[in-house]
Design a protein around this motif. Structure first.
Motif: not given
Ligand SMILES: [Zn+2]
Length: 462
Positions: A321, A314, A459-460, A449, A317-318, A462, A444, A451, A447
């Protein structure tokens, strides 16, 4: 050229690294015994030494990197018998499994990848030298042993005393001059593969093959010898003993990566197949597993859990992203720049955790700059992050990870999400808010997201 400092197991100190030849680095890393599919403990060594190699190349060195394949060994013979297949077919099967795992984790192939069975001639040559100079002996049963008492120095890498060393307690003890002598060559037993030698037919001992292959590809002396911490004794001690007794200078610096542990213990086979690389890759992507395995300092134990792996993925991925958004904002892929502060921590015995702290700072600054549309800060943060990720082998723009299959999948998901969003907008415009909300909830629950940005909806996962 950067001044790199590395921890040397032999001197138990971090010291300046100076290669034997200016601008060139020669490395030998003990590779896999190909008797089973690789688990993540095996592959950590590959990732750690790949980071070293990338850092040396980024620092301006030409690197010759040798990683062998041990394709003959007791375990291979036992497993081949159990699976009712020829030993060489079993070895090939798992050599390919290792190659697949390395590829999935973006571990570059070695410059040369010698197999033990391809270097029997060099092993026999080495044994001849050792027997001629009195360091080794053939007791007549087909085995060849190294006589450890004759060595000028032995066990300095693992810091042990010969007098404290216990006998290996193997059945061959009766043929040894000293129970602590170790086998260079093992006589063949009925039904086992063998190669002819002046001392009778047999097969190589594990230690001998690495000394012979390191010499064949890197010569009398080379810069760095690496491997997992569990190889310090007896494997690496015995490699040193053989090569130095043959008059070679051998490795100038020794590097050892720590283990992946579970419940504080070295990962064991009792965990079954769940930690095989290909099984773990059903849960996270190759780039995410590599990020996780590379994130700890190579000399620190890495306590594995699926929770920690997920968290790490996670966090990655941030970062990914941000880089994708920065590329979108800048209209081009960010450059790859090595920030001086990142170079400083890497030069200090490859201090990746400190490097990741820098990445976090750049990420914070970069995200704030994106919100404020500050182009130069976005560009600088993104290029420093990408430069660091490239050294760690985790650049999301690397074609290894951005494979054609993923791109076409992304495109397909893109179209499906656009379709859903259009239906949500239609529902809204006819004031059917229940339907619009249901579509949003379905997205949602997958999974995904959504924006809303000034340039459209993105989209991404999560
Ligand atoms: Zn080895």
């Amino acid at each position: 050229m950067n001044a790199i400092r590395l921890y040397d197991t032999a001197t138990r100190s971090t010291r300046d690294f100076t290669p034997l030849k200016k601008g060139e680095v020669s490395i030998y890393v003990c590779g896999a015994t190909v008797q089973a599919a690789p688990h993540i403990g095996h592959i950590r060594s590959g990732v750690n030494f790949d980071i070293l190699r990338r850092w040396l190349i980024a620092s301006g060195y030409t690197v010759t990197f040798i990683r062998n394949v041990t394709d003959i060994d007791d375990k291979i013979l036992h497993k081949a018998a159990a699976e009712q297949m020829p030993w060489w077919a079993l070895a090939m099967k798992y050599e390919r499994a290792f190659a697949d795992a390395y590829r999935a984790l973006n571990v570059a192939p070695p410059t040369y990848e010698p197999r033990a069975t391809g270097h029997i001639t060099q092993m026999i040559e080495l044994m001849k030298v050792l027997i001629d100079n009195g360091a080794a002996y053939a007791p007549g049963n087909g085995d060849v042993y190294l006589e450890v008492r004759k060595l000028k120095k032995y066990l300095t890498l693992s810091n042990q005393k010969l007098d404290d060393l216990q006998s290996a307690g193997d059945a061959e003890d009766t043929f040894k001059r000293d129970p602590r002598d170790f086998a260079l060559w093992k006589s063949s037993k009925p039904g086992e593969p063998s190669w002819p030698t002046p001392w009778g037919p047999g097969r190589p001992g594990w230690h001998l093959e690495c000394s012979a292959m390191a010499h064949a590809y890197l010569g009398d002396a080379f810069d760095i010898h690496g491997g997992g911490l569990d190889l310090v004794f007896p494997h690496h001690e015995n490699e040193i003993a053989q090569s130095e007794a043959a008059g070679q200078k051998f490795a100038q610096l020794w590097m050892h990566n720590a283990w992946v542990t579970t419940s504080g213990e070295k990962m064991s086979k009792s965990l079954g197949n769940s930690l095989q690389v290909m099984e773990v890759l059903k849960r996270v992507r190759g780039i995410e597993l590599r990020w996780y395995l590379g994130s700890a300092h190579y000399r620190s134990m890495l306590e594995f859990s699926f929770e920690a792996l997920e968290e790490s993925a996670v966090a990655f991925r941030r970062i990914e992203n941000f880089l994708l958004r920065a590329a979108e904002f800048l209209g081009t892929e960010p450059e790859k720049n090595i920030a001086p502060e990142f170079a400083a921590v890497m030069n200090d015995d490859l201090s990746v955790p400190q490097g990741l702290a820098l990445v976090s700072e750049w990420l914070r600054a970069g995200n704030a700059a994106l919100t404020a549309s500050e182009k130069s800060i976005v560009s600088q943060s993104a290029s420093h992050i990408r430069g660091a990720l490239d050294i760690l082998g985790c650049d999301p723009f690397d074609s290894v990870f951005a494979g054609g299959e993923k791109k076409s999948l992304d495109k397909a998901v893109d179209s499906l999400i656009s379709l859903l969003l259009e239906q949500r907008d239609d529902a809204r415009s006819r004031k059917d808010f229940a339907a619009a909300d249901a579509i949003r909830d379905r997205i949602a629950s997958m999974g995904i997201v959504i924006e809303d940005t000034p340039t459209g909806t993105r989209w991404s996962i999560n």
